[in-house]
Design a protein around this motif. Structure first.
Motif, PDB file in Angstrom:
ATOM      1  N   HIS A  54      26.063  -5.622  22.665  1.00 52.67           N
ATOM      2  CA  HIS A  54      26.605  -6.899  23.080  1.00 52.67           C
ATOM      3  C   HIS A  54      25.000  -6.906  23.035  1.00 52.67           C
ATOM      4  N   ASN A  55      24.836  -6.937  24.552  1.00 50.54           N
ATOM      5  CA  ASN A  55      22.691  -6.884  24.567  1.00 50.54           C
ATOM      6  C   ASN A  55      22.119  -6.187  24.667  1.00 50.54           C
ATOM      7  N   GLY A  56      22.988  -4.854  24.688  1.00 50.76           N
ATOM      8  CA  GLY A  56      21.269  -3.763  24.458  1.00 50.76           C
ATOM      9  C   GLY A  56      21.121  -3.108  23.343  1.00 50.76           C
ATOM     10  N   ALA A  57      21.477  -3.978  22.301  1.00 52.40           N
ATOM     11  CA  ALA A  57      20.184  -3.461  21.234  1.00 52.40           C
ATOM     12  C   ALA A  57      19.034  -4.024  21.242  1.00 52.40           C
ATOM     13  N   MET A  58      18.165  -3.502  21.807  1.00 49.80           N
ATOM     14  CA  MET A  58      16.605  -3.463  22.001  1.00 49.80           C
ATOM     15  C   MET A  58      16.752  -2.703  23.398  1.00 49.80           C
ATOM     16  N   GLY A  59      15.182  -2.695  22.681  1.00 47.58           N
ATOM     17  CA  GLY A  59      14.825  -1.658  24.227  1.00 47.58           C
ATOM     18  C   GLY A  59      12.864  -1.768  24.230  1.00 47.58           C
ATOM     19  N   ASN A  60      12.354  -1.093  25.100  1.00 49.64           N
ATOM     20  CA  ASN A  60      11.105  -1.444  25.108  1.00 49.64           C
ATOM     21  C   ASN A  60       9.778  -0.244  25.411  1.00 49.64           C
ATOM     22  N   ALA A  61       9.514   0.200  24.511  1.00 49.77           N
ATOM     23  CA  ALA A  61       8.391   1.333  24.286  1.00 49.77           C
ATOM     24  C   ALA A  61       7.096   1.134  24.726  1.00 49.77           C
ATOM     25  N   ARG A  62       5.606   2.585  24.360  1.00 57.58           N
ATOM     26  CA  ARG A  62       4.682   2.450  24.654  1.00 57.58           C
ATOM     27  C   ARG A  62       4.482   3.331  23.293  1.00 57.58           C
ATOM     28  N   TRP A  63       4.450   2.412  22.014  1.00 56.20           N
ATOM     29  CA  TRP A  63       3.871   3.454  20.543  1.00 56.20           C
ATOM     30  C   TRP A  63       2.543   3.641  20.086  1.00 56.20           C
ATOM     31  N   ARG A  64       2.296   4.659  20.165  1.00 54.10           N
ATOM     32  CA  ARG A  64       1.700   5.351  18.969  1.00 54.10           C
ATOM     33  C   ARG A  64       1.242   5.643  17.821  1.00 54.10           C
ATOM     34  N   GLY A  65       0.205   4.560  17.310  1.00 54.98           N
ATOM     35  CA  GLY A  65      -0.644   5.422  16.058  1.00 54.98           C
ATOM     36  C   GLY A  65      -1.018   4.906  14.845  1.00 54.98           C
ATOM     37  N   VAL A  66      -1.303   5.527  13.965  1.00 53.18           N
ATOM     38  CA  VAL A  66      -2.085   4.113  12.952  1.00 53.18           C
ATOM     39  C   VAL A  66      -1.974   2.956  13.227  1.00 53.18           C
ATOM     40  N   PRO A  67      -3.113   2.337  12.706  1.00 59.13           N
ATOM     41  CA  PRO A  67      -2.743   0.928  12.982  1.00 59.13           C
ATOM     42  C   PRO A  67      -2.733   0.716  11.393  1.00 59.13           C
ATOM     43  N   LEU A  68      -1.283   0.015  10.807  1.00 59.62           N
ATOM     44  CA  LEU A  68      -1.449  -0.609   9.013  1.00 59.62           C
ATOM     45  C   LEU A  68      -2.588  -0.829   8.617  1.00 59.62           C
ATOM     46  N   ARG A  69      -3.231  -1.638   8.999  1.00 63.80           N
ATOM     47  CA  ARG A  69      -4.428  -1.778   8.223  1.00 63.80           C
ATOM     48  C   ARG A  69      -5.616  -0.780   8.373  1.00 63.80           C
ATOM     49  N   HIS A  70      -5.145   0.024   8.826  1.00 61.21           N
ATOM     50  CA  HIS A  70      -7.196   1.294   8.926  1.00 61.21           C
ATOM     51  C   HIS A  70      -5.905   1.617   7.374  1.00 61.21           C
ATOM     52  N   LEU A  71      -5.042   1.920   7.038  1.00 57.04           N
ATOM     53  CA  LEU A  71      -4.029   2.959   6.072  1.00 57.04           C
ATOM     54  C   LEU A  71      -4.190   1.618   4.457  1.00 57.04           C
ATOM     55  N   LEU A  72      -4.457   0.432   4.687  1.00 55.74           N
ATOM     56  CA  LEU A  72      -4.418  -0.258   3.381  1.00 55.74           C
ATOM     57  C   LEU A  72      -5.739  -0.509   3.098  1.00 55.74           C
ATOM     58  N   GLU A  73      -6.615  -0.247   4.685  1.00 53.01           N
ATOM     59  CA  GLU A  73      -7.972  -0.487   4.398  1.00 53.01           C
ATOM     60  C   GLU A  73      -8.689   0.436   2.719  1.00 53.01           C
ATOM     61  N   ARG A  74      -7.479   2.261   3.558  1.00 53.10           N
ATOM     62  CA  ARG A  74      -8.038   3.715   3.078  1.00 53.10           C
ATOM     63  C   ARG A  74      -7.778   3.322   1.815  1.00 53.10           C
ATOM     64  N   VAL A  75      -7.045   2.626   0.929  1.00 53.52           N
ATOM     65  CA  VAL A  75      -7.035   3.031  -0.398  1.00 53.52           C
ATOM     66  C   VAL A  75      -6.457   1.388  -1.180  1.00 53.52           C
ATOM     67  N   GLY A  76      -7.469   0.334  -0.331  1.00 53.72           N
ATOM     68  CA  GLY A  76      -8.036  -0.622  -1.069  1.00 53.72           C
ATOM     69  C   GLY A  76      -7.136  -1.606  -1.837  1.00 53.72           C
ATOM     70  N   LEU A  77      -6.921  -2.345  -1.556  1.00 54.67           N
ATOM     71  CA  LEU A  77      -5.202  -3.598  -1.656  1.00 54.67           C
ATOM     72  C   LEU A  77      -6.764  -4.076  -2.976  1.00 54.67           C
ATOM     73  N   LYS A  78      -6.207  -4.043  -3.762  1.00 52.04           N
ATOM     74  CA  LYS A  78      -6.784  -5.107  -5.548  1.00 52.04           C
ATOM     75  C   LYS A  78      -6.306  -6.841  -5.187  1.00 52.04           C
ATOM     76  N   ALA A  79      -7.373  -7.125  -5.804  1.00 50.40           N
ATOM     77  CA  ALA A  79      -6.762  -8.913  -5.456  1.00 50.40           C
ATOM     78  C   ALA A  79      -5.761  -9.340  -6.177  1.00 50.40           C
ATOM     79  N   GLY A  80      -4.872 -10.430  -5.686  1.00 48.22           N
ATOM     80  CA  GLY A  80      -3.271 -10.786  -6.144  1.00 48.22           C
ATOM     81  C   GLY A  80      -2.511  -9.880  -5.297  1.00 48.22           C
ATOM     82  N   SER A  81      -2.570  -8.960  -4.411  1.00 45.31           N
ATOM     83  CA  SER A  81      -1.630  -8.314  -3.708  1.00 45.31           C
ATOM     84  C   SER A  81      -0.879  -9.601  -2.726  1.00 45.31           C
TER      85      SER A  81
END
Lengths: 399, 130
Positions: A146-173
């Motif tokens: 029905h209409n209840g497959a949703m919810g609103n929450a406060r999420w906390r964590g590490v920005p994905l961008r930070h992890l991607l910068e840590r590992v360093g994307l190569k050209a052509g990603s």
């Protein structure tokens, strides 16, 4: 000497027997599992009783009254897993989140390491692509939400961008793929892997979250960490992440290439006898609004009563919410509640003074800041995704 | 009254008294459940603090209604999902059920040959609306 003991044991056995017979007798008169509807509420650990569309793996729907608050409590937040072997138990000390693929410095992070990294928070709606599927006509196979497959929450964590910068994307990603720890009932079942275009993966609001509404992420919601993709459907919010892989081409597994795809037409609408030929992976959520009225509401003719509800979209934010009492001919603007961010539920209020006794039908419609609004008649597609027809509520007005 | 008689009297008293207390607790518990809205009841959250995080999942399944090929359906389909997922589906056409079963075979590798596929679809059609 043996006689008294014998007598006593017999009496005890007899009493126990009577007790047991009583219990069995009582049991006969109770409703049994098989006599209940198949979607009867089930209680999972840490959850309120929830409408169960499946329990192996769990697909549990949020009871509607829980949308009366802006944040959906964890104990009532809907649950949807794809594969029946959940990561359960999880050995936390040995768990690592691997980040590798087309990167300079592949890495693996423990939960403690992730928790010590700079964190960010976002309040965001998580909505299943197939929310409200069970309301489509003609009916569609799949989880009958029905209409209840949703919810609103406060999420906390590490920005994905930070992890991607840590590992360093190569050209052509080109894409970044996310794999969950859940597994199918047979080895042939494809693992749950979803991908984001690399530019989307770099957006600052995307988190690898370990906290939900200020509590550690519950196992049913993806402990130890899950992806949070504000504005996009929940299929990308991969639970119980175990690896993030940078790819040089599009991820072409079942979950990206075949499942979770939508027509490219406006609002993803097609006709049963004329299916769209071109489809793309589902992505941004369309705009929706709902009434969230108390079950005890009993409006009286001529007496003003405050109605309220929620609205949200895919991240542009809600510009206005309107209510119609004449089937959509005229619309009256409601007031918007506190702004919890452009990805959050936005509370709306509207004061209604009923003019007539008997059943009245009210409609609610939201418009986003980009001018996107909701259709008056339902748009259909083969998978039952992205339903956002204008919602109606019927209220009995007393004299 | 003999010594044994007194002990028996006490034993019966304890048993009936205990039953009374249990029954009183039972009525209190059900009364509480009926009066409070579910929203007000705090739900204890399973701990995720220890080194091993686990949950005891509920596993009661609705029984499959009797019908032709019920056993074949049970063996082939409930390895990967509960009976609940099937029993909560809307009324579907033979073509829709066939497509669903074929998806299970092609995508997920369900161990079903073409004869079994027909048998399973026949079962699904037979139990609809029961």
């Amino acid at each position: 000497m043996s006689d008294p003991i014998h007598v006593q044991l017999t009496r005890r056995a007899w009493l126990a027997g009577v007790g047991l017979a009583g219990l069995v007798g009582c049991g006969r008169n109770q409703p049994t599992v098989e006599s209940l509807p198949a979607d009867a509420p089930l209680r999972f650990p840490g959850k309120v009783p929830m409408r169960a569309l499946n329990h192996r793996p769990p697909c549990l729907e949020t009871p509607w009254r829980y949308f009366q608050t802006d944040l959906t409590p964890n104990e009532a937040f809907y649950v949807r897993w794809h594969l029946q072997v959940l990561p359960n138990p999880i050995d936390v000390p040995s768990w690592r989140l691997r980040v590798d693929g087309h990167v300079e410095r592949p890495a693996a992070f423990s939960l403690d390491e992730l928790r010590r990294m700079p964190a960010e928070e976002v309040i965001a709606v998580n909505q299943c692509s197939g929310n409200s599927r069970g309301l489509f006509q003609p009916a569609l196979p799949g989880a009958q939400w029905h209409n209840g497959a949703m919810g609103n929450a406060r999420w906390r964590g590490v920005p994905l961008r930070h992890l991607l910068e840590r590992v360093g994307l190569k050209a052509g990603s080109v894409e970044v793929a996310f794999e969950g720890m859940d597994r199918g009932g047979l080895p042939s079942v494809p693992n749950f892997v979803k991908s984001l275009p690399v530019d989307r993966a770099r957006d600052r609001e995307i988190l690898v979250a370990y906290s939900m509404n200020d509590a550690p992420l519950p196992l049913l919601h993806g402990f130890p960490v899950r992806l949070v993709v504000p504005g996009w459907y929940a299929t990308y919010w991969v639970k119980s992440l175990e690896s993030i892989t940078v790819l040089t081409g599009p991820c072409d597994n079942f979950w990206m290439k075949t499942a979770y795809r939508i027509p490219t037409t406006a609002n993803a609408v097609e006709k049963p006898d004329q299916l769209a030929k071109v489809t793309v992976p589902i992505h941004r959520m369309n705009v929706r609004s709902f009434f969230t009225l108390p079950e005890t509401l009993s409006p009286q003719v001529g007496k003003p009563v405050e109605l309220n509800g929620i609205a949200f979209d895919g991240g542009s934010g809600i510009a206005r919410v309107e209510v119609s009492t004449d089937g959509g001919t005229t619309w009256q603007a409601g007031e918007l509640g506190p702004d919890l961010g452009r990805f959050s539920f936005r509370r709306w209020y509207w004061t209604w003074t009923p003019q007539a006794v008997g059943e009245q039908r009210l409609l609610v419609r939201a418009t986003s800041t980009t001018g996107e609004t909701q259709p008056l008649t339902e748009g259909w597609n083969r998978a039952g995704y992205m339903r956002n027809v204008i919602e109606a509520v019927r209220l009995e007005v007393r004299a | 009254m003999s010594g044994r008689g007194i002990w028996l009297f006490v034993l019966v008293g304890v048993l009936f008294g205990g039953a009374g207390v249990l029954s009183w607790l039972g009525t209190r518990y059900s009364a509480d459940l009926s009066q409070a809205s579910a929203q007000d009841l705090p739900v204890p959250q399973p701990s995720v603090d220890g080194p091993i995080v686990s949950l005891e999942m509920p596993h009661t399944e609705p029984l499959l209604p009797p019908g032709p090929n019920r056993e074949q359906f049970h063996i082939a389909c409930t390895t990967c999902h509960s009976t609940r997922l099937v029993l909560t589906q809307p009324k579907l056409t033979a073509a829709q059920w066939t497509a669903s079963v074929q998806k299970m075979v092609k995508v997920y590798g369900a161990p079903v040959n073409s004869d079994q596929e027909k048998a399973i679809v026949a079962y699904l059609l037979a139990i609809q609306g029961q």
